[in-house]
Scaffold this active site. Structure first.
Site, PDB file in Angstrom:
ATOM      1  N   ASP A 155       0.805  -1.596   0.126  1.00  0.00           N
ATOM      2  CA  ASP A 155       0.259   0.237  -0.048  1.00  0.00           C
ATOM      3  C   ASP A 155       0.510   1.318   0.457  1.00  0.00           C
ATOM      4  O   ASP A 155       0.367   2.292  -0.635  1.00  0.00           O
ATOM      5  CB  ASP A 155      -1.166  -0.536   0.832  1.00  0.00           C
ATOM      6  CG  ASP A 155      -2.198  -0.679   0.975  1.00  0.00           C
ATOM      7  OD1 ASP A 155      -2.234  -1.855   0.817  1.00  0.00           O
ATOM      8  OD2 ASP A 155      -2.865  -1.394   2.261  1.00  0.00           O
ATOM      9  N   GLY A 156       2.109   1.359   0.752  1.00  0.00           N
ATOM     10  CA  GLY A 156       2.808   2.309   1.218  1.00  0.00           C
ATOM     11  C   GLY A 156       3.869   2.940  -0.909  1.00  0.00           C
ATOM     12  O   GLY A 156       3.524   4.108  -1.008  1.00  0.00           O
TER      13      GLY A 156
END
Length: 280
Positions: free
Chosen positions: A53-54
């Site tokens: 997700d980052g």
């Protein structure tokens, strides 16, 4: 709603394991579908992000101004933002999206502005969250919704997140998980020494303001990029963007634009929740 695959950017961090290998496989797959596809475009219509997700959020920060379709391929932990979770399905999934066999999930973003001495000195956007935190101690801040004071925090900080960001830092603070298609702002405290206050889910049309009242200046931490001391900082999507001073006001509201994420699997969000928490 479909997006042309004539200009495609592939994004991953250098430290992502398998990133370059998968980049080559994806390029080969795309070229087999259409030799005229332009790979590595600076103005892409489609962005393929390899990572967790980052990494997907970093890709969104880099390319959001072009309003592309984002495709997340999960090479991290369970990716709530990822379009395709398992490596074995990467190439097959890309082909399905190329053929238009997908839906678009539109995600709300936050507009964040910092006011100092009556003037706005900084503004940005965030897909997941904005949080204020004291790195070395406590701070006092007031939280307003529109013009109404709703909370006084004597702790290390506070956070505002979107539904997309509710599964990140907000979740570690025991905030609620919000379905990604709900347009709202989640407000949560960080280690408040006052009587604990439940997190709040705010209507998308409201504005949340964080008033920095007071904190002890310790001058123990320096910002590497400019050498200034920092006690209280502001982060957006996990990136430290500036230091805050007593008297500053941070305004958070719904941003005008939305981010478009491709989805090919029905109920993908719930399956991610199931895998994340190992529900049987």
């Amino acid at each position: 709603m479909t997006h042309k695959f004539d200009r495609v950017a592939i994004f991953y961090r250098p430290d992502i394991s398998g990133g370059s290998t998968w980049e080559k496989k994806i390029i080969s797959k795309l070229k087999s579908l259409n030799k005229k596809i332009e790979i590595g475009s600076k103005r892409p219509k489609v962005v393929i992000a390899l990572g967790g997700d980052g990494t997907i959020m970093e890709a969104i920060r880099n390319f959001k101004h072009f309003s592309p379709l984002f495709i997340g391929l999960n090479l991290g932990h369970v990716g709530f933002l990822a379009t395709i979770r398992e490596k074995k399905n990467f190439l097959k999934g890309i082909e399905k999206i190329y053929k238009g066999e997908y839906t678009v999930s539109e995600r709300m973003m936050l507009h964040v502005g910092v006011v100092r001495k009556g003037k706005e000195i900084y503004e940005t956007q965030a897909l997941g969250d904005m949080y204020i935190q004291n790195l070395t101690g406590l701070l006092d801040l007031d939280i307003h919704i529109d013009e109404h004071l709703v909370q006084r925090v004597h702790g290390t900080g506070a956070i505002a997140s979107t539904a997309s960001g509710s599964t990140a830092y907000n979740l570690s603070l025991h905030g609620p998980i919000v379905m990604p298609d709900i347009n709202c702002i989640v407000v949560n405290e960080i280690l408040d020494h006052n009587t604990p206050t439940p997190s709040m889910i705010i209507k998308k049309t409201k504005r949340v303001s964080f008033h920095i009242k007071n904190f002890r200046r310790r001058n123990e931490v320096l910002l590497a990029k400019d050498g200034l001391d920092i006690d209280v900082g502001m982060w957006t999507d996990g990136v430290l963007v500036m230091r805050l001073l007593p008297g500053d006001i941070v305004h958070v509201a719904r941003a005008r634009g939305k981010i478009k994420l491709a989805e090919i699997e029905k109920d993908y969000f719930f399956k991610s929740i199931q895998q994340k928490f190992t529900f049987k």
